[in-house]
Design a protein around this motif. Structure first.
Motif, short mmCIF file in Angstrom:
data_model
loop_
_atom_site.label_atom_id
_atom_site.label_comp_id
_atom_site.label_asym_id
_atom_site.label_seq_id
_atom_site.Cartn_x
_atom_site.Cartn_y
_atom_site.Cartn_z
N UNK A 1 0.82 -1.22 0.00
CA UNK A 1 0.00 0.00 0.00
C UNK A 1 0.85 1.26 0.00
N UNK A 2 2.08 1.20 0.52
CA UNK A 2 2.86 2.44 0.54
C UNK A 2 4.29 2.25 0.98
N UNK A 3 5.02 3.36 0.92
CA UNK A 3 6.44 3.39 1.29
C UNK A 3 6.75 4.75 1.89
N UNK A 4 7.77 4.80 2.74
CA UNK A 4 8.23 6.08 3.26
C UNK A 4 8.89 6.91 2.17
N UNK A 5 9.02 8.19 2.44
CA UNK A 5 9.64 9.11 1.48
C UNK A 5 10.34 10.19 2.30
N UNK A 6 11.60 10.47 1.96
CA UNK A 6 12.35 11.49 2.69
C UNK A 6 13.50 11.94 1.82
N UNK A 7 14.75 11.67 2.24
CA UNK A 7 15.86 11.95 1.35
C UNK A 7 15.79 11.04 0.12
N UNK A 8 15.18 9.87 0.29
CA UNK A 8 15.00 8.94 -0.83
C UNK A 8 13.51 8.77 -1.13
N UNK A 9 13.23 8.43 -2.39
CA UNK A 9 11.83 8.32 -2.81
C UNK A 9 11.19 7.05 -2.25
N UNK A 10 11.98 6.01 -2.02
CA UNK A 10 11.50 4.81 -1.34
C UNK A 10 12.39 4.58 -0.13
N UNK A 11 11.84 4.64 1.06
CA UNK A 11 12.62 4.39 2.28
C UNK A 11 11.62 3.93 3.34
N UNK A 12 12.09 3.39 4.45
CA UNK A 12 11.15 2.96 5.49
C UNK A 12 10.32 4.14 6.00
N UNK A 13 9.12 3.93 6.48
CA UNK A 13 8.47 2.62 6.69
C UNK A 13 7.81 2.11 5.40
N UNK A 14 7.79 0.79 5.24
CA UNK A 14 7.06 0.18 4.13
C UNK A 14 5.72 -0.34 4.65
N UNK A 15 4.66 0.01 3.95
CA UNK A 15 3.32 -0.37 4.38
C UNK A 15 2.92 -1.64 3.63
N UNK A 16 3.34 -2.77 4.17
CA UNK A 16 3.06 -4.07 3.54
C UNK A 16 2.06 -4.84 4.41
N UNK A 17 1.64 -5.98 3.89
CA UNK A 17 0.68 -6.82 4.63
C UNK A 17 1.31 -7.44 5.88
N UNK A 18 2.65 -7.40 5.97
CA UNK A 18 3.31 -8.07 7.09
C UNK A 18 4.14 -7.12 7.97
N UNK A 19 4.19 -5.84 7.62
CA UNK A 19 5.08 -4.92 8.36
C UNK A 19 4.58 -4.66 9.77
N UNK A 20 5.46 -4.88 10.74
CA UNK A 20 5.10 -4.61 12.13
C UNK A 20 5.62 -3.26 12.60
N UNK A 21 6.20 -2.50 11.70
CA UNK A 21 6.68 -1.15 12.06
C UNK A 21 5.51 -0.33 12.62
#
Ligand code: ZN
Ligand code: ZN
Length: 373
Positions: free
Chosen positions: A304-324
């Motif tokens: 469903x999603x990904x973090x964005x900051x200095x990089x366009x893809x970075x943590x947190x990753x919004x996956x079906x299994x992510x416990x972040x």
């Protein structure tokens, strides 16, 4: 670099080193070793060009050091307030690295947090000098800190998002039957360029091409009745943007409106689920449940999603299994999609910052499909 800017960066580095040392202590880390890249940039406000000449930022519990090739030493020294261990092309980096490790790493057991983007040659050189070290990746230290954005980072990401809105409108204006995907992409890149923003990626996927989530923009000619997925991003002042909107050429293909409404409901469900303290997987589930219950579950083929900051893809990753666990100040995308082979694809992507009471959307562009007459 002007003295005022240098002072701001040195102060920021001081604050970020303190935050890094706090998390190093929590994780039992005695050395964080970073290479030129986003982690180093986050700490120093700058990073040298990454290349084959090994360059390290080494952070220990009490001190820090840089290992730098002599060709870059003067430039790095003018930007960074960290002691440097300089090596020449004749001697190579081993001795400078050794003296820096002695200066930074305390005696006894070593637990190293290694930049996961470090070149293998640099990483092996380092690990060879720390044969007994326990190893982990800097995703656990610098990466964890980078997930939460401060006010300056949020302002920069917001500015980048508004530039992407401008570029998207430029793409909409170029949409008409007879244009190719590539011509629409050219208009989007020109829109970014008007705002001094290099385009980082530009996906224009028309008609059946939209069913490929990462279609390569090409020579397909737009036709009346096409749905077009437009996913774009640029780099504004060092910070990325990333957004996806839908456009329709003339009239929507059969069945389009109902599927768009499902994706829109999935976006809204994810927004409603995203709260500080919630696991990232709960946000993915909220979006996925809407799509599955509407009968399109097999066509939602990515996270469903990904973090964005200095990089366009970075943590947190919004996956079906992510416990972040999501926290206030995190910035991430919410971008559910439905991809129906041979017909069309629909993705709607927002970048949000998580506030105390829920997500705030950075873009100001509506998610309704743009209709090009
Ligand atoms: Zn994205
Ligand atoms: Zn995107």
């Amino acid at each position: 670099m002007c003295p005022d800017k240098r002072k701001v960066i040195v102060t920021q580095t001081h604050t970020r080193l303190a935050a890094l040392r706090a998390i190093m202590q929590q994780t039992g880390t005695t050395l964080t070793a970073l290479a030129p890249g986003a982690h180093m940039h986050w700490v120093l406000g700058y990073h040298p060009h990454p290349d084959e000449r090994s360059t390290y930022l080494l952070v220990g519990p009490e001190s820090a050091a840089m290992v730098v090739p002599s060709v870059n030493a003067q430039d790095i020294g003018s930007r960074v307030d960290v002691p440097m261990h300089v090596w020449t092309d004749e001697d190579g980096p081993s001795a400078a690295l050794g003296s820096a490790l002695v200066a930074v790493v305390p005696a006894g057991a070593v637990r190293v947090s290694l930049d996961e983007t470090m070149r293998a040659d640099a990483a092996l050189l380092l690990l060879d000098q720390l044969p007994a070290a326990e190893r982990s990746f800097a995703t656990e230290t610098v990466g964890a800190l980078r997930m939460r954005k401060d006010d300056a980072e949020f302002s920069a990401l917001k500015a980048a998002a508004l530039v992407a809105d401008h570029a998207m409108r430029a793409g909409f204006a170029a949409l008409r039957p007879g244009q190719t995907e590539r011509q629409v992409a050219d208009a989007i890149r020109a829109g970014f360029a008007q705002k001094n923003t290099p385009s980082a990626f530009c996906l224009v996927a028309s008609g059946p091409n939209g069913a490929y989530p990462h279609h390569s923009t090409g020579e397909r000619v737009l036709q009346t009745g096409d749905a077009v997925v437009i996913d774009i991003g640029g780099t504004t002042g060092g910070f990325p943007s990333d957004m996806t909107r839908m456009a329709i050429v003339g009239h929507a293909p059969e069945g389009y409106d109902a599927v768009h409404a499902v994706v829109e409901r999935a976006v809204q469900a994810a927004m409603a689920a995203a709260r500080p303290g919630v696991a990232a997987q709960a946000v993915d589930k909220a979006a996925r449940d809407v799509i599955t219950q509407a009968g399109y579950g097999e066509y939602f083929v990515h996270r469903t999603g990904h973090g964005l900051g200095l990089e366009v893809h970075e943590p947190p990753y919004l996956t079906a299994t992510s416990e972040t666990v999501l926290q206030e100040g995190m910035v991430f995308s919410i971008e559910p999609g439905i991809y129906i082979p041979g017909r069309f694809g629909i993705r709607l992507e927002e970048i949000v910052i998580l506030r105390k009471d829920g997500p705030e959307i950075l873009s100001s562009l509506p998610r309704t499909a743009f209709v090009a007459a």
